[in-house]
Scaffold this active site. Structure first.
Site, PDB file in Angstrom:
ATOM      1  N   ASP A 436       0.851  -1.198   0.000  1.00 52.42           N
ATOM      2  CA  ASP A 436       0.000   0.000   0.000  1.00 52.42           C
ATOM      3  C   ASP A 436       0.876   1.233   0.000  1.00 52.42           C
ATOM      4  O   ASP A 436       2.080   1.180   0.300  1.00 52.42           O
ATOM      5  CB  ASP A 436      -1.015  -0.012   1.135  1.00 52.42           C
ATOM      6  CG  ASP A 436      -0.389   0.000   2.511  1.00 52.42           C
ATOM      7  OD1 ASP A 436       0.811   0.329   2.607  1.00 52.42           O
ATOM      8  OD2 ASP A 436      -1.081  -0.330   3.487  1.00 52.42           O
ATOM      9  N   ASP A 479      -5.897   2.197  -1.148  1.00 57.09           N
ATOM     10  CA  ASP A 479      -4.550   2.323  -1.709  1.00 57.09           C
ATOM     11  C   ASP A 479      -3.811   0.988  -1.691  1.00 57.09           C
ATOM     12  O   ASP A 479      -2.589   0.957  -1.876  1.00 57.09           O
ATOM     13  CB  ASP A 479      -3.754   3.364  -0.908  1.00 57.09           C
ATOM     14  CG  ASP A 479      -3.536   2.933   0.540  1.00 57.09           C
ATOM     15  OD1 ASP A 479      -4.453   2.303   1.126  1.00 57.09           O
ATOM     16  OD2 ASP A 479      -2.457   3.211   1.096  1.00 57.09           O
TER      17      ASP A 479
END
Length: 568
Positions: A436, A479
């Site tokens: 991420d 994300d």
């Protein structure tokens, strides 16, 4: 005019009539009282003294064994006071030849001891009847030696007579009244054939000399079959229809062939769009028949079906589809499929165009019995479906991909990884990565969602660029991304590649600052054999990377499970 003159006048007329006229006494010898010239002629004698002596008694002119019967018949008719009657006997010609005679007699009650009558040669009549009888017998035998059946339809009383074979086949009596209407009411004629069936018989009733019809009829066992019938009408001397002679034949197999062929032709005519060609082969004979194509003919590749398909598979079909193509068009396999009742099939395959482009085609095939033989015919229609395939791929990609980044969506990524892990013939290892973007929430909050979306898109593009064809990349949500590296070397050998991916994901945006990521890695089958297990351990490694200061990667190690905690 006196009675004597009358008798002379009528006798003069009788002399020139073309039939034998006589006046006969009803005694034991059936004595002839008068006979005209033609009477003498019928028995081969002249009207002279010798002839007159011979013709004094009918006994002398009839075969002895026939005279007793003739005498008895005449007296039987007279005793019953029957005014007119016919008898037949064998006569003796002057030369001794025997021939058949017909005698039509008139008995008058006012002159009960005599008969007046007309006699004629029945030989020709009997020969005609015998010839007719033989002809009918020959026709009957000929029908027995074929699949045809002969019916007789009596027009005046609407009566149909069937041979026993036909009666048994349809579960009917041999004589049926009120035809065609009774047959239709019994629901023996299929709905689509009722009009034609009724018109066939009504044409006979109207006096149409000949006619034919093809109808679908229900048999005794409940099945339906197609039957072709033709009739010829027999009329009486007044021209009124009396009997229809009907020849009926079961044409179910042939008719079904014709219907199937017509349906195929209709299908072929409706499939013009993007059609490459239409081809026809005789599989039984392994021979080429016909084609209709806008492309070069398939027949140029070989003299037989087998030669042609072998050449096409070798030079015109993409290598990855060649085995499938050969199996699909294998002649023996197709013949076996036909015997099993499978007559309609499709195959999609990739072919090589003249320019070397790899395009998609769909071959639709139909197996049918040849119309007039038992040979199996193969019909092939080939369409170019390249555009269709591209459209399908676009739809598939839209369904499988994350709309913002173009990476696989979460569900598709999971399914594709599970498919790889289920393979039984793989003995190497794979790697699963979770990553991420560092401090992404802060980027979104301070720099805006538009910039955040740009960062996500750029990250996905970098991952795709760094991955191989068989690797997978998916956006799990927010994300977070996942990467599946297919068939990788050892951890030590893989680490430089991991480091390069991590480095590529660290980049500087002018005016915004630097963006980096954290990454956790786990291995199949060392760390687990199920997706859920690998995911859980990769997530623990990701936590360790964040705990170690972010912008780095960590391989899964056992102690991670003991120290894991959430990191914001």
């Amino acid at each position: 005019m006196c009675t004597e003159n009358h008798d002379k006048y009528f006798k003069k007329i009788f002399e020139f009539l073309p039939c034998g006229i006589f006046l006969m006494k009803l005694d034991d010898d059936l004595t002839l009282q008068y006979a005209n010239r033609y009477f003498y002629h019928l028995f081969g004698s002249g009207q002279d003294e010798e002839g007159e002596n011979r013709f004094r008694q009918l006994r002398l002119l009839v075969l002895p064994e026939d005279f007793v019967k003739l005498f008895g018949q005449i007296h039987d008719f007279v005793e019953r006071r029957q005014r007119s009657f016919d008898v037949m006997f064998r006569g003796l010609y002057g030369s001794g030849e025997i021939f058949w005679m017909t005698m039509r007699c008139l008995w008058l009650a006012e002159k009960p001891d005599s008969l007046i009558g007309v006699i004629s040669d029945a030989g020709e009549h009997r020969a005609t009847n015998e010839q007719l009888r033989v002809s009918l017998e020959e026709t009957r035998l000929a029908f027995q030696l074929t699949d045809k059946m002969m019916y007789t339809y009596y027009v005046e009383d609407r009566r149909l007579c069937l041979p026993q074979k036909a009666a048994d086949e349809f579960g009917l009596p041999t004589v049926i009244q009120d035809v065609p209407y009774s047959i239709v009411e019994e629901d023996l004629i299929a709905a689509e054939s009722r009009k034609a069936y009724i018109e066939f018989y009504e044409d006979m009733i109207k006096g149409k000399p000949n006619g034919q019809a093809t109808v679908r009829k229900r048999r005794k066992d409940g099945s339906f079959g197609w039957y072709s019938a033709k009739y010829s009408l027999i009329c009486n001397w007044e021209g009124k229809p009396q009997r229809g002679i009907i020849a009926c034949e079961d044409i179910s197999e042939q008719y079904e062939k014709e219907l199937a062929y017509q349906k195929w032709c209709q299908y072929f005519a409706s499939q013009k769009k993007n059609r490459i060609g239409c081809y026809e082969y005789n599989l039984t004979q392994n021979s080429f028949d016909e084609e209709s194509s806008s492309k070069p003919p398939l027949s140029r590749y070989g003299n037989s079906y087998t030669e042609t398909m072998t050449y096409i598979a070798e030079y015109l079909v993409a290598a990855e589809d060649r085995t499938m193509f050969n199996r699909f068009f294998d002649r023996e396999r197709l013949l076996q499929r036909y015997r099993e009742g499978q007559c309609h099939m499709r195959l999609e395959y990739r072919w090589i165009s003249d320019r070397g482009d790899k395009l998609w085609a769909r071959a639709t095939i139909q197996l049918l019995k040849e119309q007039f033989t038992s040979d199996v015919k193969l019909f092939i229609v080939i369409h170019d479906i390249t555009g269709e395939k591209k459209h399908e791929e676009e739809i598939r990609c839209r369904l499988e991909e994350d709309m913002l980044t173009g990476a696989l969506n979460r569900i598709t990524f999971h399914e594709k990884v599970r498919e790889v892990l289920r393979r039984d013939d793989f003995y190497g290892q794979h790697a699963l990565l979770i990553l991420d973007i560092d401090h992404f929430k802060g980027i979104n909050d301070s720099l805006g969602h538009q910039f955040g979306d740009q960062v996500l898109g750029d990250s996905a593009a970098i991952l795709k660029r760094e991955l191989r064809k068989d690797d997978l990349c998916g956006r799990i949500g927010g994300d977070e991304f996942m990467v599946f590296l297919n068939d990788v070397p050892s951890e030590k050998e893989l680490e430089p590649r991991i480091a390069q991916i991590c480095k590529s994901l660290t980049r500087c945006y002018e005016g915004y600052g630097t963006v980096s990521c954290s990454m956790g890695i786990t291995f199949y089958p060392k760390d687990g054999i199920w997706f859920e297990e690998l995911y859980q351990k990769a997530d623990l490694a990701l936590y360790e990377a964040k705990h170690s200061g972010r912008s780095c990667y960590k391989f899964y190690r056992m102690p991670f499970e003991q120290n894991s905690q959430n990191v914001c």
